[in-house]
Scaffold this motif. Structure first.
Motif, mmCIF file in Angstrom:
data_model
loop_
_atom_site.group_PDB
_atom_site.id
_atom_site.type_symbol
_atom_site.label_atom_id
_atom_site.label_comp_id
_atom_site.label_asym_id
_atom_site.label_seq_id
_atom_site.Cartn_x
_atom_site.Cartn_y
_atom_site.Cartn_z
ATOM 1 N N GLY A 262 6.097 -3.577 8.619
ATOM 2 C CA GLY A 262 5.433 -2.408 9.173
ATOM 3 C C GLY A 262 6.402 -1.350 9.665
ATOM 4 N N ARG A 263 5.837 -0.265 10.139
ATOM 5 C CA ARG A 263 6.657 0.835 10.638
ATOM 6 C C ARG A 263 7.552 0.425 11.807
ATOM 7 N NH1 ARG A 263 5.156 7.116 12.127
ATOM 8 N NH2 ARG A 263 6.916 7.451 13.530
ATOM 9 N N VAL B 15 10.824 -0.916 10.482
ATOM 10 C CA VAL B 15 11.621 0.136 9.844
ATOM 11 C C VAL B 15 12.152 1.096 10.899
ATOM 12 C CG1 VAL B 15 11.592 2.020 8.158
ATOM 13 C CG2 VAL B 15 10.303 -0.080 7.705
ATOM 14 N N ASN B 16 11.326 1.401 11.904
ATOM 15 C CA ASN B 16 11.753 2.291 12.982
ATOM 16 C C ASN B 16 12.949 1.687 13.740
ATOM 17 O OD1 ASN B 16 11.144 4.736 14.640
ATOM 18 N ND2 ASN B 16 10.977 3.193 16.245
ATOM 19 N N PRO C 271 2.245 3.262 6.339
ATOM 20 C CA PRO C 271 2.892 4.020 7.417
ATOM 21 C C PRO C 271 4.414 3.884 7.403
ATOM 22 C CG PRO C 271 0.956 2.897 8.262
ATOM 23 C CD PRO C 271 1.160 2.389 6.876
ATOM 24 N N ALA C 272 4.916 2.700 7.040
ATOM 25 C CA ALA C 272 6.367 2.513 6.961
ATOM 26 C C ALA C 272 6.958 3.381 5.855
ATOM 27 C CB ALA C 272 6.694 1.040 6.723
ATOM 28 N N ARG C 273 6.288 3.427 4.717
ATOM 29 C CA ARG C 273 6.780 4.240 3.599
ATOM 30 C C ARG C 273 6.715 5.731 3.937
ATOM 31 N NH1 ARG C 273 7.991 1.687 -0.937
ATOM 32 N NH2 ARG C 273 7.230 -0.442 -1.314
ATOM 33 N N ASP C 274 5.635 6.148 4.581
ATOM 34 C CA ASP C 274 5.509 7.556 4.957
ATOM 35 C C ASP C 274 6.584 7.950 5.968
ATOM 36 O OD1 ASP C 274 3.300 7.764 3.307
ATOM 37 O OD2 ASP C 274 1.847 7.430 4.911
ATOM 38 N N TYR C 275 6.930 7.041 6.843
ATOM 39 C CA TYR C 275 7.886 7.317 7.914
ATOM 40 C C TYR C 275 9.261 7.699 7.380
ATOM 41 C CZ TYR C 275 11.082 6.266 11.799
ATOM 42 O OH TYR C 275 12.077 6.326 12.740
ATOM 43 N N SER D 271 4.225 -1.517 4.555
ATOM 44 C CA SER D 271 2.960 -0.845 4.838
ATOM 45 C C SER D 271 3.091 0.627 4.486
ATOM 46 C CB SER D 271 2.596 -0.996 6.315
ATOM 47 O OG SER D 271 3.510 -0.276 7.136
#
Length: 307
Positions: free
Chosen positions: A227-228, A231-232, A257-261, A255
Motif C-alpha cells: 500500500g501507499r 511506499v511513502n 493509491p501507491a501507484r498514483d503516489y 495498490s
C-alpha cells in the motif's frame, strides 16, 4: 469487431474479382465497410509484427488460393481466378473451409499438411490447419502467452517457497543481469548493507558508480498488495538520504493509491510488482533457461524477383 479469417473469405474474393489488389487495399475497404474503429484497424498480433486484420486477410487469401479461387500474378498482388468468379456467380452466403473442401486442390493440400485421408468422398475429420476464428500466427502467439503466464506463476510460487535470503540474492542476480551493480560481488556488497529504515540496499546505476539506486524488496503473498504507507516510508528514506532514484520490488502487487503516489514525486521511484518481476527474470534469463527453440521461415520475395 474484426471478423475471423473464414468470415473474411467472401468479401476478400469479391474485391479480388474486381481486379488485381493487395492485402493493404483490401484491409482498407473491409475496415470501411465494417466501420471498424481506428483501434481495431491498428490492432496488432501479440507478437507486434503485423496487424490482426491484415493477418486474417492474408490467411483467407492463402487458403482460397489453395482451392484455386485466387491467383497471384505479381509480387504482393492477387486476383480472383475464373473458378473464383464462377463461385461468386452462385451468390454464396458464406465461403469457409467447408466450402473450400469441395475443391480437389484444397483437399490435396489438406492431405499433404497432415490432415485425415479422404475415404469414399468424406473427410474423416474437420480441418485443423487453424481454428474457426484464429489464424496460425494467432494460435502460436496465444500458446506462447499461455506458456509465459504459467511460467510467471510458477516463478512467483518458487520465490515465495524459498527464504528471504534467497529473494535478496535473486534481486542481486536480476540487477546484475540488467546491467546494474557492476559485478555480483559489488552488488552483493551493497544490497542489504545500508540498514536504513525503508531501504534494503544500494546498488550502483552503472559500473563506474556515478550514481546510486536505492532498493526496497517485499516478499508478499498474492492478495496482499503493497500500500501507499509502505511506499511513502521508502520515499521518506530516499529524502533523508538525499537520494533521487529508488526501486521498490514486491512479489505481490501495488495498490492504486501507491501507484498514483509515485507519479508526481521529485524522486524517480520505479514500482516492480510480481508479474513484472517474473517478466524481467524471463527476459534476462534469471531462474529460467531455454528448453526449445522453434524457427519459422517466410518466403523471400527478393529471391524470386527478376529484374
Amino acid at each position: 469487431m474484426i471478423p475471423d479469417y473464414q468470415s473474411l473469405m467472401l468479401p476478400v474474393l469479391r474485391l479480388a474479382a474486381v481486379g488485381e489488389t493487395r492485402v493493404a487495399d483490401i484491409a482498407e475497404r473491409v475496415a470501411d465497410d465494417l466501420d471498424l474503429t481506428p483501434e481495431e484497424r491498428d490492432e496488432l498480433l501479440p507478437s507486434g509484427r503485423q496487424r490482426v486484420l491484415h493477418n486474417r486477410i492474408h490467411w483467407a487469401k492463402f487458403y482460397m488460393s489453395k482451392a484455386g479461387l485466387i491467383a497471384s500474378p505479381a509480387r504482393g498482388r492477387f486476383v480472383a481466378t475464373d473458378k473464383g468468379k464462377v463461385l461468386l456467380a452462385t451468390a454464396p452466403e458464406r465461403i469457409d473451409v467447408a466450402v473450400l473442401m469441395r475443391e480437389p486442390e484444397f483437399r490435396e493440400f489438406y492431405r499433404n499438411e497432415g490432415g485425415a485421408a479422404e475415404q469414399d468422398g468424406v473427410i474423416a475429420k474437420p480441418l485443423n490447419l487453424a481454428s474457426p476464428r484464429t489464424t496460425p500466427e494467432e494460435q502460436i502467439d496465444a500458446a506462447h502467452a499461455a506458456l509465459m503466464a504459467a511460467l510467471r506463476d510458477e516463478l512467483l510460487q518458487r520465490i515465495l517457497a524459498n527464504s528471504p535470503a534467497f529473494f535478496e540474492q535473486l534481486i542481486v542476480d536480476l540487477l546484475v543481469a540488467m546491467g546494474y551493480g557492476g559485478s555480483h560481488k559489488d552488488a552483493a556488497a551493497q544490497l542489504g548493507r545500508s540498514g536504513d529504515g525503508g531501504v534494503d540496499g544500494i546498488v550502483n546505476e552503472d559500473r563506474l558508480g556515478l550514481d546510486r539506486i536505492y532498493v526496497q524488496a517485499k516478499r508478499y503473498a498474492p492478495g496482499n498488495p503493497v500500500g501507499r504507507p509502505d511506499v511513502n516510508g521508502f520515499v521518506g528514506s530516499l529524502v533523508g538520504l538525499g537520494a533521487t532514484k529508488g526501486v521498490f520490488v514486491t512479489t505481490s502487487t501495488f495498490s492504486q493509491p501507491a501507484r498514483d503516489y509515485v507519479k508526481h514525486l521529485a524522486q524517480r521511484v520505479i514500482l516492480i510488482d510480481g508479474q513484472e518481476l517474473a517478466d524481467l527474470m524471463i527476459e534476462h534469463g534469471v531462474g529460467v533457461r531455454s528448453y526449445r527453440t522453434v524457427e519459422f521461415k517466410r518466403l523471400d520475395e527478393d529471391f524470386f524477383g527478376e529484374e
